[in-house]
Structure formats: C-alpha cells, structure tokens
Scaffold this motif. Structure first.
Motif, mmCIF file in Angstrom:
data_model
loop_
_atom_site.group_PDB
_atom_site.id
_atom_site.type_symbol
_atom_site.label_atom_id
_atom_site.label_comp_id
_atom_site.label_asym_id
_atom_site.label_seq_id
_atom_site.Cartn_x
_atom_site.Cartn_y
_atom_site.Cartn_z
ATOM 1 N N TRP A 206 0.826 -1.207 0.000
ATOM 2 C CA TRP A 206 0.000 0.000 0.000
ATOM 3 C C TRP A 206 0.862 1.259 0.000
ATOM 4 C CZ3 TRP A 206 -4.296 -0.497 -2.005
ATOM 5 C CH2 TRP A 206 -5.210 -1.503 -1.690
ATOM 6 N N GLU A 207 2.026 1.207 0.637
ATOM 7 C CA GLU A 207 2.940 2.354 0.560
ATOM 8 C C GLU A 207 3.322 2.635 -0.893
ATOM 9 O OE1 GLU A 207 6.331 1.659 2.971
ATOM 10 O OE2 GLU A 207 5.418 2.441 4.797
ATOM 11 N N LYS A 208 3.719 1.574 -1.609
ATOM 12 C CA LYS A 208 4.129 1.739 -3.001
ATOM 13 C C LYS A 208 2.956 2.168 -3.886
ATOM 14 C CE LYS A 208 8.526 0.531 -3.049
ATOM 15 N NZ LYS A 208 9.595 1.397 -3.602
ATOM 16 N N ALA A 209 1.734 1.744 -3.522
ATOM 17 C CA ALA A 209 0.562 2.097 -4.313
ATOM 18 C C ALA A 209 0.085 3.514 -4.042
ATOM 19 C CB ALA A 209 -0.570 1.113 -4.033
ATOM 20 N N GLY A 210 0.712 4.211 -3.099
ATOM 21 C CA GLY A 210 0.308 5.578 -2.795
ATOM 22 C C GLY A 210 -0.978 5.669 -2.009
ATOM 23 N N LYS A 211 -1.248 4.662 -1.162
ATOM 24 C CA LYS A 211 -2.445 4.641 -0.316
ATOM 25 C C LYS A 211 -1.995 4.704 1.142
ATOM 26 C CE LYS A 211 -5.294 3.782 -3.816
ATOM 27 N NZ LYS A 211 -6.405 4.658 -4.219
ATOM 28 N N PRO A 212 -1.695 5.911 1.654
ATOM 29 C CA PRO A 212 -1.125 5.995 3.006
ATOM 30 C C PRO A 212 -2.051 5.493 4.096
ATOM 31 C CG PRO A 212 -1.672 8.181 2.152
ATOM 32 C CD PRO A 212 -1.814 7.233 1.015
ATOM 33 N N ALA A 213 -3.352 5.739 3.993
ATOM 34 C CA ALA A 213 -4.270 5.278 5.041
ATOM 35 C C ALA A 213 -4.283 3.753 5.115
ATOM 36 C CB ALA A 213 -5.676 5.812 4.792
ATOM 37 N N ASN A 214 -4.313 3.090 3.950
ATOM 38 C CA ASN A 214 -4.281 1.624 3.950
ATOM 39 C C ASN A 214 -2.970 1.102 4.526
ATOM 40 O OD1 ASN A 214 -6.614 2.113 2.617
ATOM 41 N ND2 ASN A 214 -6.158 0.907 0.811
ATOM 42 N N ALA A 215 -1.861 1.774 4.163
ATOM 43 C CA ALA A 215 -0.560 1.347 4.676
ATOM 44 C C ALA A 215 -0.498 1.537 6.192
ATOM 45 C CB ALA A 215 0.560 2.120 3.990
ATOM 46 N N ILE A 216 -0.998 2.655 6.685
ATOM 47 C CA ILE A 216 -0.990 2.900 8.131
ATOM 48 C C ILE A 216 -1.842 1.864 8.850
ATOM 49 C CG2 ILE A 216 -1.797 4.523 9.891
ATOM 50 C CD1 ILE A 216 -0.884 6.783 8.029
ATOM 51 N N ASN A 217 -2.980 1.503 8.266
ATOM 52 C CA ASN A 217 -3.839 0.486 8.880
ATOM 53 C C ASN A 217 -3.095 -0.835 9.024
ATOM 54 O OD1 ASN A 217 -6.552 -0.243 9.839
ATOM 55 N ND2 ASN A 217 -6.594 -1.584 8.065
ATOM 56 N N ALA A 218 -2.351 -1.233 7.982
ATOM 57 C CA ALA A 218 -1.593 -2.486 8.035
ATOM 58 C C ALA A 218 -0.433 -2.387 9.022
ATOM 59 C CB ALA A 218 -1.091 -2.856 6.641
ATOM 60 N N TRP A 219 0.258 -1.236 9.035
ATOM 61 C CA TRP A 219 1.370 -1.089 9.985
ATOM 62 C C TRP A 219 0.871 -1.136 11.428
ATOM 63 C CZ3 TRP A 219 5.515 -2.654 8.291
ATOM 64 C CH2 TRP A 219 6.178 -2.185 7.164
ATOM 65 N N GLN A 220 -0.255 -0.493 11.718
ATOM 66 C CA GLN A 220 -0.792 -0.528 13.076
ATOM 67 C C GLN A 220 -1.163 -1.955 13.472
ATOM 68 O OE1 GLN A 220 -0.412 1.938 14.918
ATOM 69 N NE2 GLN A 220 -1.045 3.887 14.022
ATOM 70 N N ALA A 221 -1.736 -2.709 12.541
ATOM 71 C CA ALA A 221 -2.061 -4.110 12.829
ATOM 72 C C ALA A 221 -0.792 -4.923 13.050
ATOM 73 C CB ALA A 221 -2.890 -4.700 11.686
ATOM 74 N N TRP A 222 0.256 -4.623 12.271
ATOM 75 C CA TRP A 222 1.526 -5.335 12.458
ATOM 76 C C TRP A 222 2.125 -5.032 13.827
ATOM 77 C CZ3 TRP A 222 6.582 -4.266 13.503
ATOM 78 C CH2 TRP A 222 7.509 -5.258 13.239
ATOM 79 N N LEU A 223 2.078 -3.781 14.255
ATOM 80 C CA LEU A 223 2.608 -3.423 15.573
ATOM 81 C C LEU A 223 1.854 -4.148 16.677
ATOM 82 C CD1 LEU A 223 3.148 0.424 15.140
ATOM 83 C CD2 LEU A 223 4.928 -1.305 15.413
ATOM 84 N N ALA A 224 0.523 -4.268 16.536
ATOM 85 C CA ALA A 224 -0.265 -4.967 17.555
ATOM 86 C C ALA A 224 0.038 -6.458 17.578
ATOM 87 C CB ALA A 224 -1.755 -4.744 17.305
ATOM 88 N N ALA A 225 0.370 -7.034 16.414
ATOM 89 C CA ALA A 225 0.623 -8.477 16.339
ATOM 90 C C ALA A 225 2.078 -8.836 16.604
ATOM 91 C CB ALA A 225 0.218 -9.005 14.961
ATOM 92 N N SER A 226 2.977 -7.859 16.626
ATOM 93 C CA SER A 226 4.410 -8.127 16.808
ATOM 94 C C SER A 226 4.954 -7.261 17.936
ATOM 95 C CB SER A 226 5.173 -7.870 15.504
ATOM 96 O OG SER A 226 4.600 -8.558 14.423
ATOM 97 N N PRO A 227 4.514 -7.521 19.172
ATOM 98 C CA PRO A 227 4.907 -6.624 20.273
ATOM 99 C C PRO A 227 6.389 -6.640 20.595
ATOM 100 C CG PRO A 227 3.786 -8.566 21.115
ATOM 101 C CD PRO A 227 3.660 -8.624 19.633
ATOM 102 N N SER A 228 7.083 -7.721 20.275
ATOM 103 C CA SER A 228 8.499 -7.824 20.652
ATOM 104 C C SER A 228 9.437 -7.830 19.458
ATOM 105 C CB SER A 228 8.716 -9.098 21.479
ATOM 106 O OG SER A 228 8.333 -10.243 20.738
ATOM 107 N N SER A 229 8.976 -7.397 18.298
ATOM 108 C CA SER A 229 9.818 -7.438 17.102
ATOM 109 C C SER A 229 10.915 -6.379 17.180
ATOM 110 C CB SER A 229 8.977 -7.213 15.848
ATOM 111 O OG SER A 229 9.801 -7.087 14.704
ATOM 112 N N PRO A 230 12.138 -6.710 16.763
ATOM 113 C CA PRO A 230 13.206 -5.695 16.738
ATOM 114 C C PRO A 230 12.993 -4.633 15.669
ATOM 115 C CG PRO A 230 13.960 -7.755 15.760
ATOM 116 C CD PRO A 230 12.620 -8.036 16.359
ATOM 117 N N GLN A 231 12.019 -4.819 14.778
ATOM 118 C CA GLN A 231 11.765 -3.858 13.708
ATOM 119 C C GLN A 231 10.715 -2.814 14.088
ATOM 120 O OE1 GLN A 231 10.736 -6.679 10.611
ATOM 121 N NE2 GLN A 231 12.709 -6.358 9.618
#
Length: 387
Positions: free
Chosen positions: A83-108
């Motif tokens: 979604w970042e590459k497609a120029g859809k920032p809201a969709n990309a932010i939605n996916a990143w927020q879901a990733w942060l919630a699902a990966s609480p201990s990720s080094p990234q």
C-alpha cells in the motif's frame, strides 16, 4: 419455378417432436470443473510476483487474501509495503498498526514507527491525518460525524478538528467518544464495547491536555523553540516485501485436533497459525512449540533446524491437557500420601503389623507414582517432523 417440397412422414415428425420436448425439458447436464480455492501460500507468492511487476494494489489484495486465510504478521508487513508503493497511506498505516499490535516484541518496531511517522507527515502536508480505530471485540461498525466508515479495525483520513466517533456491535452497548484531532501524527483510538445492558450509549470526552504552568511574575518565561518530533535512527527495513527465502520457512501442520496451534516462545499469545496450517513463518531461528485449546504443550524446537528446502512438515498427536494434569497430579498426590507414611513406618521401631502397613503404604505410593508417570506420557503432545 416452384421449389419442390419434401414433407416428412408422420412417424419422423413424432420422433422429432419427442426429441425436441426432451431437449427443452431436461436441465443442463454440463458440469463445469471448479478451480481449487487458492491456498494462503499461493496467494502470498502471487502477491510477491505482482509486487515485483509493480502491480502494487493487486499485490496488496493478494497479501490480504492470504492473511484472511492465515493471519501471520509477516503478511501484514507485505500488505503495508504494497500500500505504501501504491500511494495509499491510510491503507498502509492500517496495516502497519495491525503489524505493531501483532508483533509486540519485534526488533523492527522502531523502523515501522518511523514509516508511520513518514506516512503521517505526508498526509499532514495535505491537511489530513490518519486515525486508526480498534475495538474489543472486533468487527464493530464505525460512524464518524454521522457517516459510516467501515468496521474495526479501520484507518480513516480526517481533518484536524473535533470529531464524534461511534461504535456499534450486535449484542454490545454502543459507545461514543468525542476527540480533538490534530495533524501531529497518526493516532490510534481503542474502544471496548461492554455487553448490552442499557439503551443509552456512553459518551466519552477526551480530556483536554493539561495547561502549562503560569510563568513567574518576577521575570518573563524564556521563549522555547518549537518542539519537533524526536529523531529516529536511519530506517533499516527491507525495501521490498518479505519473501519465501532466507529467514522464512513454510510450515505445514497436520493433526486430527482442530485446536492445535504453532506458538513462538515469547511471541504472539494467539500463536503463529492454527491447524490446518500451510503458511510462511519468519524468524525460524526462534524457539517454537505446539499447544492449543486443552492441548498439552509440546517440547520446544527450532524450525530452521528442521527445514528442508525451506519447508517444515509437522505431524502432531495432541495430548489432553486436562487428563494429563488431572490424572498426573491426582496420582502423584496419592503416591505421596502412601509413600511418606510407609517410609515412616518402615524406619521406625515397631511391631510386625506396622511393618505390614509400611509395605502397603510404600506399594500404593510407588504404584500411584508409576500410574501418574504413565498418565503424563500417554497424554503428552507428540511432534514428528517429516524430513
């Protein structure tokens, strides 16, 4: 010249009428072969191929289809990148927020937060900012200023002003909240919808920020430079999507118990995947184990040590955790109750009757402990790897 007519005889006409009647009355018999439903892995690889071709929106759609079938955080990473590459920032932010919630201990996490800030800055230049709305339980209907905006979790772009958020879910009390929205950074609003017990929705007002302390009357307070966002280290996220290559293995999990899950030690408490599992798993050098609903946890293992050509095939014979704990603890307790008194009678000066009771106690205790060990072994979860 008149054309010559060749009328059919009555027998042929009867046969043709019967054939026509049969053709019109019978239902279609041609059965079209249905293509098999795509697997999570096939959708994942299709997303990678589309990403490489620059078809970013379709790549995101393929990754989202894969995630809907098997929710693995790795796929969320690729959804956000697409979604970042497609120029859809809201969709990309939605996916990143879901990733942060699902990966609480990720080094990234720090790098992902940097990506979120970059996307938020791009929206702020347009006079908008992203608001992500989550709820517990999920799939609640979201209304913002009286306009339906989808179901949770959802990310929307809003102007910097006051907004009224409302969430509705069948069987739950509707909740409303007023927020003062700014362009500062992407924001998350989390809701918890209690069971339905009152017809009137609760209205929550976001408390205003505390007022700064008044300057001293002796001398004016010095002017402070405007505070900007704290600098983050250079981004180290990979430029493209995660692939089924180095650092990723595909796990195929087979078992008769539908509640079996693959867990990562110190990872997502919901597990990495639920059987039947056929999904790419990142960071295979971590420690994993098998558990699930009323399933005895297995011994730990490392996926990368069991992988062959990027594939790990796991067979699971699930043990009953309730039986393991109940029988094991019960017979261990009985064994202790028999062994301890028996040992006391055995080593104390007493008559032959006491010696007999000591023998009985020791026998009951030892037999109970053996039965407890057998119960633990029988109800243990067995994991086999098809190399």
């Amino acid at each position: 010249m008149r054309e010559r007519e060749f009328p059919l005889d009555s027998g042929k006409m009867f046969v043709m009428r019967r054939l026509l009647w049969l053709c019109l009355s019978l239902p279609p018999t041609v059965v079209l072969a249905q293509a098999p439903a795509p697997t999570p892995r096939a959708l994942f690889e299709d997303g990678v191929a589309r990403y490489d071709r620059g078809d970013y929106e379709q790549a995101a759609a393929s990754f989202e289809g894969s995630y809907a079938l098997r929710p693995v955080p790795l796929v969320l990473f690729n959804i956000a990148r697409s979604w970042e590459k497609a120029g859809k920032p809201a969709n990309a932010i939605n996916a990143w927020q879901a990733w942060l919630a699902a990966s609480p201990s990720s080094p990234q996490r720090q790098d992902v937060e940097r990506s979120l800030r970059t996307l938020g800055d791009a929206l702020a230049k347009l006079g908008l900012q992203a608001l992500t709305i989550t709820s517990l339980p999920g799939s609640a209907r979201v209304t913002i200023d009286g306009v339906a905006r989808g179901t949770t979790p959802v990310t929307v772009e809003l102007q910097p002003t006051r907004h009224l958020l409302r969430l509705d879910l069948t069987g739950r009390e509707p909740v409303e909240r007023v927020i003062d929205f700014t362009l500062e950074a992407p924001r998350v609003e989390a809701f918890e919808l209690p069971p339905l017990n009152a017809p009137t929705p609760r209205v929550l007002q976001t408390p205003p920020p505390p007022a700064p302390p008044a300057p001293s009357a002796a001398r004016p307070a010095p002017l402070q430079p405007p505070a900007g966002p704290a600098p983050l280290p250079p981004q180290t996220l990979p430029p493209g999507p995660e692939r089924l290559g180095a650092g990723v293995v595909t796990v195929h999990l087979e078992t008769d118990n539908p509640g079996v899950r693959l867990y990562r030690a110190l990872g997502d408490p919901r597990g990495e995947c639920l059987t039947p599992c056929d999904m790419p798993i990142n960071r295979p050098d971590d420690v994993f184990f098998i558990a699930g609903d009323n399933v005895t946890p297995s011994s730990t293992f490392v996926l990368s040590k069991r992988a062959r050509r990027g594939q790990v095939n796991i067979g699971v014979k699930a043990g009953n955790q309730s039986a393991s704990l109940g029988l094991g603890l019960g017979f261990v307790t009985l064994g202790m109750a028999g062994t301890i008194p028996g040992a006391v009678f055995l080593f104390s000066p007493s008559d032959s009757a006491s010696k007999g009771w000591a023998a009985i106690g020791l026998t009951v205790g030892l037999v109970s402990i053996v039965v407890a060990v057998v119960a633990l072994v029988v109800n243990a979860t067995t994991v086999t790897f098809d190399d």
